[in-house]
Design an enzyme around this catalytic site. Structure first.
Site, PDB file in Angstrom:
ATOM      1  N   HIS A 146      43.571  45.466  36.682  1.00 22.97           N
ATOM      2  CA  HIS A 146      43.651  46.837  37.235  1.00 22.97           C
ATOM      3  C   HIS A 146      43.217  46.869  38.703  1.00 22.97           C
ATOM      4  O   HIS A 146      42.776  47.904  39.206  1.00 22.97           O
ATOM      5  CB  HIS A 146      42.746  47.838  36.477  1.00 22.97           C
ATOM      6  CG  HIS A 146      43.057  48.037  35.040  1.00 22.97           C
ATOM      7  ND1 HIS A 146      42.075  48.087  34.069  1.00 22.97           N
ATOM      8  CD2 HIS A 146      44.233  48.208  34.381  1.00 22.97           C
ATOM      9  CE1 HIS A 146      42.638  48.286  32.882  1.00 22.97           C
ATOM     10  NE2 HIS A 146      43.948  48.345  33.051  1.00 22.97           N
TER      11      HIS A 146
ATOM     12  N   GLY B 223      39.930  58.648  31.871  1.00 25.04           N
ATOM     13  CA  GLY B 223      39.008  58.983  32.966  1.00 25.04           C
ATOM     14  C   GLY B 223      39.414  60.240  33.704  1.00 25.04           C
ATOM     15  O   GLY B 223      38.575  61.061  34.065  1.00 25.04           O
TER      16      GLY B 223
ATOM     17  N   GLU C 162      48.739  53.503  41.450  1.00 20.17           N
ATOM     18  CA  GLU C 162      48.986  52.090  41.707  1.00 20.17           C
ATOM     19  C   GLU C 162      50.300  51.885  42.452  1.00 20.17           C
ATOM     20  O   GLU C 162      50.411  51.022  43.311  1.00 20.17           O
ATOM     21  CB  GLU C 162      48.989  51.322  40.377  1.00 20.17           C
ATOM     22  CG  GLU C 162      47.594  51.291  39.762  1.00 20.17           C
ATOM     23  CD  GLU C 162      47.592  50.932  38.288  1.00 20.17           C
ATOM     24  OE1 GLU C 162      47.385  49.766  37.984  1.00 20.17           O
ATOM     25  OE2 GLU C 162      47.783  51.836  37.455  1.00 20.17           O
TER      26      GLU C 162
END
Ligand code: AMP
Length: 402
Positions: free
Chosen positions: A182, A337, A389
């Site tokens: 990640h 999250g 990302e």
């Protein structure tokens, strides 16, 4: 420049076309069930306000999938560019760069050979990523391509953080060490956090909690990752949707003897049947289901899972505060999250009050924005940052191509 961002799995291919100057998504989508019956392209031309289009067509291989994506992007009705010439570069998400890649890189023949050498560290992912590169090279010859590695951001970890307590010869022979994953998300979120707290990146101490179906935490000190929770593979660290995270390695031998299972069978259990799916006794790996159970005061599923999950996150936060001699910002990102006020509350209320941290519940309940959700003037701030990302891949790609 328009950058086509490709995230290629063994039977799927996610993509986004991003205008890297304006940092805007022009189109996005996914090819599903490549090489399997029932394959389809789900495509959204964001820039022209178009709705989702589903194109069902056989995709025997990834080259056909990429061809369908390019056709859709250039289509006279649903397309967003006139021709392929308007795509300046391709950025590929690559899972494992081993110790060879500490940053994103232009893809050359030598780079492809070096990525192949990392294949045994990520046998499920790297070969699929390479197939995506090959398909794009066939259909877009001459277009520069960049590889952005999940592991690269963590290559700055010091030896004391990446070495396992096993004979050093295994590191020398096989490069067995902690790599972390990640990385693109940890990189994006930590940069954004330093902006939000108004502290230079090179002078800040940031903990990023990337909590999704796969989950990892990193400690980013003065702009460099100094530790992260995933290891040689993404199995280590937090309790995840279906992965076990940290555990006593002797459990493998114990289960093997008791249940008469092979190592491969046990690894399948630790990867696919553990985590909250395992702890909930097979109820669900999806945190939304687990949260619903928690809200219904289901002690067996809800409480047990969320408390075990949150406790592990909190322990890592504690460890990383020690690793960095303090912390300025603790960030929450990824599916859980970003979207779970309950889990953020359990972590902050149960374990971080000693730091003076208090959450603003109105802000904690908001979604989809970059927010500082703590109210304390002093001490570390709690941030929610939707990760991006693809944008990070587009940024790296255009920087290297320019
Ligand atoms: P990711 O791997 O980042 O896509 O995250 C997927 C995980 O995020 C799944 O377990 C989802 O259940 C979880 N998730 C998504 N939305 C929510 C939500 N509103 N509350 C809790 N978990 C969520």
């Amino acid at each position: 420049m328009n950058v086509l961002v490709i995230n290629c799995g063994s039977s799927s291919l996610k993509f986004q076309l991003i205008d890297s100057a304006g940092e805007k998504v022009i189109a996005k989508g996914i090819c599903e069930r490549i090489g399997i019956e029932g394959s389809r392209l789900v495509y959204t031309p964001v820039a022209i306000g178009g709705s989702k289009t589903i194109i069902e067509e056989a995709m025997p291989d990834h080259t056909k999938a990429v061809q369908m994506v390019l056709d859709a992007l250039c289509d006279s009705k649903i397309g967003v560019v006139k021709s392929l010439e308007e795509i300046g570069a391709v950025g590929h998400r690559l899972v494992h760069g081993g110790e060879k890649f500490a940053a994103s890189t232009l893809i050359t023949e030598e780079v492809i050979e070096a990525i192949k050498e990392c294949n045994e560290l990520a046998p499920l992912h790297n070969p699929a990523n390479l197939i995506g590169i090959d398909a794009c090279q066939k259909l877009m010859p001459g277009v520069p391509m960049v590889g952005v590695f999940d592991t690269a951001f963590h290559q700055s970890m010091p030896e004391k953080a990446y070495l396992y307590g096993i004979p050093y010869e295994y590191y020398k022979k096989y490069k067995i060490r902690r790599y972390g994953f990640h990385g693109t998300s940890h990189n994006y979120v930590s940069h954004k956090a330093s902006e939000m707290i108004g502290k230079p990146y090179e002078e800040s101490k940031i903990i990023v909690c990337h909590l999704g179906n796969g989950a990892s935490i990193s400690a980013v000190r003065n702009g460099k990752c100094v530790d992260t929770s995933m290891g040689l593979t993404p199995l280590e660290g937090l309790i995840m949707g279906t992965r076990c995270g940290d555990m006593d390695p002797a459990i493998i031998e114990f289960i093997a003897h008791k249940e008469g299972k092979s190592i491969d069978e046990i690894m399948e259990i630790l990867n696919k049947k553990s985590g909250v799916l395992g702890i909930s006794d097979g109820f669900s790996s999806d945190f939304r289901d687990i949260e619903d159970a928690y809200l219904e005061e289901d002690d067996v599923v809800g409480k047990r899972c969320l408390e075990a999950f949150s406790y592990r996150v909190a322990k890592y936060i504690g460890a990383y505060m020690v690793a960095m001699d303090g912390v300025d910002a603790i960030c929450f990102t990824a599916g859980v999250g970003e979207n779970s006020p309950i889990i953020r509350n359990i972590i902050c209320d149960n374990y971080l009050q000693f730091l003076g941290i208090e959450l603003d519940q109105e802000l904690n309940n908001k979604r989809g924005q970059d927010l500082i959700i703590s109210t304390n003037e002093k001490g570390p701030k709690i941030l929610v940052i939707p990760t991006d990302e693809e944008l990070m891949i587009a940024r790296d790609t255009s920087a290297l191509v320019k």
